[in-house]
Scaffold this motif. Sequence first.
Motif, short mmCIF file in Angstrom:
data_model
loop_
_atom_site.label_atom_id
_atom_site.label_comp_id
_atom_site.label_asym_id
_atom_site.label_seq_id
_atom_site.Cartn_x
_atom_site.Cartn_y
_atom_site.Cartn_z
N ARG A 64 59.48 70.56 14.78
CA ARG A 64 60.44 71.50 13.63
C ARG A 64 60.89 69.73 13.34
O ARG A 64 61.47 69.60 13.65
N ARG A 122 63.70 69.11 11.15
CA ARG A 122 64.77 69.62 10.90
C ARG A 122 65.25 69.92 9.21
O ARG A 122 65.74 71.06 9.09
N ARG A 123 64.89 68.92 8.04
CA ARG A 123 65.05 69.90 6.60
C ARG A 123 63.65 70.13 6.27
O ARG A 123 64.27 70.30 4.84
N THR A 154 56.36 74.77 11.90
CA THR A 154 57.05 73.94 13.17
C THR A 154 54.86 73.60 13.52
O THR A 154 54.32 74.99 13.29
N GLU A 163 66.41 72.67 23.92
CA GLU A 163 66.40 71.24 22.49
C GLU A 163 65.98 70.54 22.40
O GLU A 163 67.50 69.67 22.62
N GLY A 193 66.13 66.46 21.03
CA GLY A 193 66.61 66.39 19.11
C GLY A 193 66.49 64.34 19.38
O GLY A 193 66.31 63.88 20.12
N PRO A 208 64.53 62.93 13.28
CA PRO A 208 64.96 63.75 12.52
C PRO A 208 64.29 65.07 12.85
O PRO A 208 64.19 66.29 12.16
N THR A 235 63.15 68.07 15.92
CA THR A 235 63.65 69.17 16.46
C THR A 235 62.52 69.78 17.76
O THR A 235 61.63 70.32 17.24
N ARG A 242 61.52 72.58 20.63
CA ARG A 242 61.55 73.08 21.55
C ARG A 242 61.06 73.59 22.54
O ARG A 242 60.02 73.80 22.28
#
Length: 335
Positions: free
Chosen positions: A8, A10-11, A18, A90, A92, A95, A97, A99
């Motif tokens: 995903r 993040r923004r 996703t 998760e 990182g 920018p 993510t 899962r």
Amino acid sequence: MGIRLRVRFRRATDSGSTMSYEFDQERIILGRERGADIQLPATEVSGKHASLCVRGAGYVIVDEGSTNGTRIGGERLAPGRPKLLKSGDEIGIGPFTLRVEAGVPVAAPTNADRTAALARDLLRQVLGPGSAPAAPTLLVLNGPREGQSVPLPPPPARLTLGRGENSDFVLEDADASREHVQLEIDLEGVLVRDLGSKNGFFVNGRASRERRLAHRDELQIGATFLAFLDPAQEALDELIAAEDVVAALPSAPELSTQTPSSQDAEGTTGEAQDATPEPGASEAEPAAEDAPELQAAPTPTPRRPARSADWVIYVLAAAVLAASAASLVWLLGGS
């Protein structure tokens, strides 16, 4: 059993943001480079950013010395040191993510074409609606329709190209069959499939009956040449060639540089600082007078103990003087 990673940006705010990847291979490369198993299109992501490797019945993640690091649950990993992944973790990276869903059955592992298509979709999210690349097109390079551009619809869709009037795009070419090829537009890109033509078709000079097109491929149908252009892939190629960008660190809370004594001083002099300047005074003069107060003042030395010591000294000195005067009077009287 394999692993599923849901990526995903993040923004992103839309529900379809996703991207899902599934693998059952020994090693999975995460990064910005071409050929990564999960290609993450952002300059905060290094070419080969991190890797997932099979360890026992699960996977471990290793940061590959990336510029901006890899985080699990917000904690940055030490480069080169493996960390065991579990479902719900998760990751990182820049920018993005990712899962983790570990130990899942994998029926159709994500292939290179699917990875490239997902990278283009992620890039559109990163660039935003106003800057997202245009849809792929076919550009006619010769013949009566030279220079004409054929925009391709979003997936899923199908288009037929041929000499017949029932084709979605009619080729004015006697060497083309009535229904020569079909373009199948899916989540992985554009697939060209021959429809039983006499001579088939050619991609970059090579005969084929089925072929997935890449950016700038040259498709020949009969005597007509068409260029497949994908602006998203072109933008992605430019991003791959760019240098890593060091991500900005989160801004820390602003800390006061003043000592308690200077803050107290400000409290006692606040009324004076807020007072209106006297008529005729320039605006620059108060700023010049106030400037030294912006510096942290040293803690003042307590005065009360010093005054007590001074009074003791004064009393002793007076007693000595009185004794000296009495001795002098006694001596004079005796003489």
